[in-house]
Write an enzyme that holds these catalytic residues in place. Structure first.
Site, PDB file in Angstrom:
ATOM      1  N   ARG A   1      32.866  25.286  35.594  1.00 10.30           N
ATOM      2  CA  ARG A   1      34.275  25.507  35.472  1.00 10.30           C
ATOM      3  C   ARG A   1      34.742  24.803  33.965  1.00 10.30           C
ATOM      4  O   ARG A   1      35.463  25.188  33.482  1.00 10.30           O
ATOM      5  CB  ARG A   1      35.341  24.948  36.420  1.00 10.30           C
ATOM      6  CG  ARG A   1      36.889  25.111  36.332  1.00 10.30           C
ATOM      7  CD  ARG A   1      37.540  25.236  37.726  1.00 10.30           C
ATOM      8  NE  ARG A   1      37.362  24.097  38.291  1.00 10.30           N
ATOM      9  CZ  ARG A   1      37.632  22.922  38.029  1.00 10.30           C
ATOM     10  NH1 ARG A   1      38.448  22.504  37.067  1.00 10.30           N
ATOM     11  NH2 ARG A   1      37.453  21.719  38.799  1.00 10.30           N
TER      12      ARG A   1
ATOM     13  N   TYR B   1      50.974  44.941  26.305  1.00  8.63           N
ATOM     14  CA  TYR B   1      50.411  45.289  27.354  1.00  8.63           C
ATOM     15  C   TYR B   1      51.357  44.827  28.671  1.00  8.63           C
ATOM     16  O   TYR B   1      51.850  43.731  28.616  1.00  8.63           O
ATOM     17  CB  TYR B   1      48.938  44.746  27.591  1.00  8.63           C
ATOM     18  CG  TYR B   1      48.356  44.772  28.868  1.00  8.63           C
ATOM     19  CD1 TYR B   1      47.853  45.969  29.427  1.00  8.63           C
ATOM     20  CD2 TYR B   1      48.030  43.735  29.767  1.00  8.63           C
ATOM     21  CE1 TYR B   1      47.379  46.069  30.470  1.00  8.63           C
ATOM     22  CE2 TYR B   1      47.656  43.815  31.078  1.00  8.63           C
ATOM     23  CZ  TYR B   1      47.266  45.020  31.544  1.00  8.63           C
ATOM     24  OH  TYR B   1      46.398  45.254  32.690  1.00  8.63           O
TER      25      TYR B   1
ATOM     26  N   ASP C   1      46.991  40.017  20.117  1.00  5.23           N
ATOM     27  CA  ASP C   1      46.021  40.687  21.279  1.00  5.23           C
ATOM     28  C   ASP C   1      45.403  41.799  20.451  1.00  5.23           C
ATOM     29  O   ASP C   1      46.036  42.675  19.866  1.00  5.23           O
ATOM     30  CB  ASP C   1      46.795  41.262  22.139  1.00  5.23           C
ATOM     31  CG  ASP C   1      46.011  42.095  23.372  1.00  5.23           C
ATOM     32  OD1 ASP C   1      44.867  42.419  22.984  1.00  5.23           O
ATOM     33  OD2 ASP C   1      46.617  42.364  24.251  1.00  5.23           O
TER      34      ASP C   1
ATOM     35  N   LYS D   1      36.903  45.730  27.510  1.00  8.69           N
ATOM     36  CA  LYS D   1      37.458  47.007  26.573  1.00  8.69           C
ATOM     37  C   LYS D   1      36.110  47.098  25.512  1.00  8.69           C
ATOM     38  O   LYS D   1      34.898  46.895  25.993  1.00  8.69           O
ATOM     39  CB  LYS D   1      38.693  46.899  26.009  1.00  8.69           C
ATOM     40  CG  LYS D   1      39.648  46.644  27.086  1.00  8.69           C
ATOM     41  CD  LYS D   1      39.692  47.536  28.115  1.00  8.69           C
ATOM     42  CE  LYS D   1      40.857  47.162  29.274  1.00  8.69           C
ATOM     43  NZ  LYS D   1      40.991  45.766  29.806  1.00  8.69           N
TER      44      LYS D   1
HETATM   45  C1  LIG Z   1      45.852  45.689  25.192  1.00  3.52           C
HETATM   46  C2  LIG Z   1      45.200  44.933  26.496  1.00  3.52           C
HETATM   47  N1  LIG Z   1      45.693  43.554  26.420  1.00  3.52           N
HETATM   48  C3  LIG Z   1      44.965  42.736  27.667  1.00  3.52           C
HETATM   49  C4  LIG Z   1      44.803  43.641  28.735  1.00  3.52           C
HETATM   50  C5  LIG Z   1      44.538  42.514  29.947  1.00  3.52           C
HETATM   51  O1  LIG Z   1      43.215  42.278  30.175  1.00  3.52           O
HETATM   52  P1  LIG Z   1      42.620  42.200  31.560  1.00  3.52           P
HETATM   53  O2  LIG Z   1      42.666  43.278  32.268  1.00  3.52           O
HETATM   54  O3  LIG Z   1      41.032  41.797  31.026  1.00  3.52           O
HETATM   55  O4  LIG Z   1      43.142  40.922  32.168  1.00  3.52           O
HETATM   56  C6  LIG Z   1      44.651  44.673  28.782  1.00  3.52           C
HETATM   57  C7  LIG Z   1      44.109  45.421  30.083  1.00  3.52           C
HETATM   58  O5  LIG Z   1      44.213  46.752  30.304  1.00  3.52           O
HETATM   59  C8  LIG Z   1      45.001  45.301  27.841  1.00  3.52           C
HETATM   60  O6  LIG Z   1      44.798  46.690  27.565  1.00  3.52           O
END
Ligand SMILES: Cc1ncc(COP(=O)(O)O)c(C=O)c1O
Length: 398
Positions: A59, A112, A184, A209
């Site tokens: 961890r 998101y 992000d 992704k």
């Molecule tokens: C642009 C974006 N940021 C963050 C996330 C969140 O990531 P996670 O699903 O790995 O927790 C997503 C999930 O689809 C996303 O599309």
């Protein structure tokens, strides 16, 4: 490794220093053990105190996680990075590490949905407030930033209409209020855009992704300066959001082809956007390569190599046409509630990714019932165009 080598070279060699080069395996080994053993207390203490490279308990960090962190930090031009169990674990740990009661957070309303939920539902319970803005509207951002604003959260490219906030301008505004800028860059990746080079403080990703690229490795990662990443790492350890070794190992393998994949994704999305823009069944295409996209010029300034595989388009026939197109494209281009796989996939944002939003919010974001998001894969663009052309053709008269 030579820091000045191209990103494609650095990605291909990611983790190479984790192999011996003396008859050992070329691919870094998977260390699935949750704990390490030591001959005496002094050697364990040297590792726990950070005086010696090594690991103790999973961890707190482990071998495969560290290789992934170092590789992403290198590609992002960051001092350090911390890998987490998911993208949401990365942003949750970041927000909890950096914001506290009485603080103010500003975020793009195009962010998101999970990020918005965290900021709108969870953060207020801890005494911090969030203001949602259109991050592409610099005047609106300037109006809401105050000296109490601890964090500004934006996305390099937004979902699903691929908006492109002007990051250097946002960084300049945030600098006036001493606000930490967190980006992000899940849709963008360091192959196309490196937020830290534009002055952002932190960049984060959802790993399954583009970074992983094959919808097989879970994870999240945050990269930035040593002090900020150190604080976030502590929060990850406390929250228990560490990435597992197998996902870290898989993600590192995916990362090696990232720059090549991003070129292919970009080529496919640009070709498909051009085809759809001329198609009579399509009312509108959202892709920064199109001259009618509101951020076409910001994109060509900030994304000289293009914007990756994401685009969305609106069908004139509304929801019935969406249902029909999804049926006709399966299984070649399937409906799949994620993105960035090497194979193209579709999403209906209004009823999947953005389903929790009320009608007025959907309207504000330009998410109509007829809107489809296409995550263009690395297939030959001509094949995608042919498949879409067939699926969009009017039904044969019976
Ligand atoms: C642009 C974006 N940021 C963050 C996330 C969140 O990531 P996670 O699903 O790995 O927790 C997503 C999930 O689809 C996303 O599309």
């Amino acid at each position: 490794m030579n820091d000045r080598s191209h990103l494609t070279t650095r990605a291909a060699r990611a983790g190479a220093h984790g192999t011996s080069g003396r008859g050992g395996p070329l691919v870094p080994a998977l260390h699935q053990s949750t704990v390490h053993s030591y001959p005496d207390l002094a050697s364990l203490h040297r590792v726990l105190d950070g005086e010696e490279r090594g690991h103790a308990y999973y961890r707190f960090g482990h071998y495969n996680g560290r290789l992934l962190e170092e590789a992403v930090a290198d590609l992002e031009g960051a001092r350090d990075a911390v890998a987490t169990a998911s993208g949401m674990a990365a942003i949750s740990a970041t927000v909890l590490a950096l914001a506290e009661a009485g603080d103010h957070v500003v975020a793009d309303r195009n962010a998101y949905g999970g990020t918005r939920d965290l900021l709108e539902a969870d953060l207020p319970r801890l005494g911090a407030e969030t203001a949602l803005v259109d991050a592409s509207d610099l005047a609106e951002v300037e109006r809401v930033l105050t000296p109490r604003t601890r964090l500004l959260l934006v996305e390099a490219l937004t979902n699903p209409t691929v908006r492109v906030p002007d990051l250097p301008a946002l960084v300049a505004l945030a600098g006036r209020t001493g606000t930490t800028v967190v980006v992000d860059a899940t849709f963008a990746t360091p192959a196309l855009f490196r937020p830290l080079e534009h002055g952002a403080d932190l960049v984060w990703h959802s790993v399954p992704k583009y970074l992983g690229g094959h919808s097989a490795a879970m994870g999240g990662i945050v990269a930035g300066g040593s002090d900020l990443v150190g604080r976030i790492r502590r929060s990850v350890v406390h929250l228990g959001g560490t990435l597992g070794p197998f996902d870290a190992w898989m993600a590192l393998l995916g990362l090696k082809t990232l720059p090549l994949r991003m070129r292919a994704h970009t080529r496919a999305a640009t070709t498909v956007a051009e085809f759809l823009a001329a198609h009579p069944a399509v009312a509108r295409v959202h892709h920064p390569s199109r001259p009618d996209h509101p951020h076409a010029s910001t994109a060509s300034r900030l994304f000289p190599l293009g914007t990756g595989g994401m685009l969305s388009f609106e069908l004139r026939g509304g929801r019935p046409a969406v249902d029909e197109l999804i049926r006709r494209l399966a299984p070649s281009i399937p409906l799949s509630p994620s993105l960035a796989d090497v194979a193209s996939t579709l999403v209906h944002p209004a009823t999947t990714t953005h389903r929790s939003l009320p009608a007025d919010q959907l309207e504000l974001l330009g998410i109509t019932d007829g809107l489809i998001r296409l995550s263009a894969g690395i297939e030959e663009p001509a094949d995608l165009v042919a498949e879409l052309g067939t699926a969009l053709a009017p039904p044969e008269p019976t």
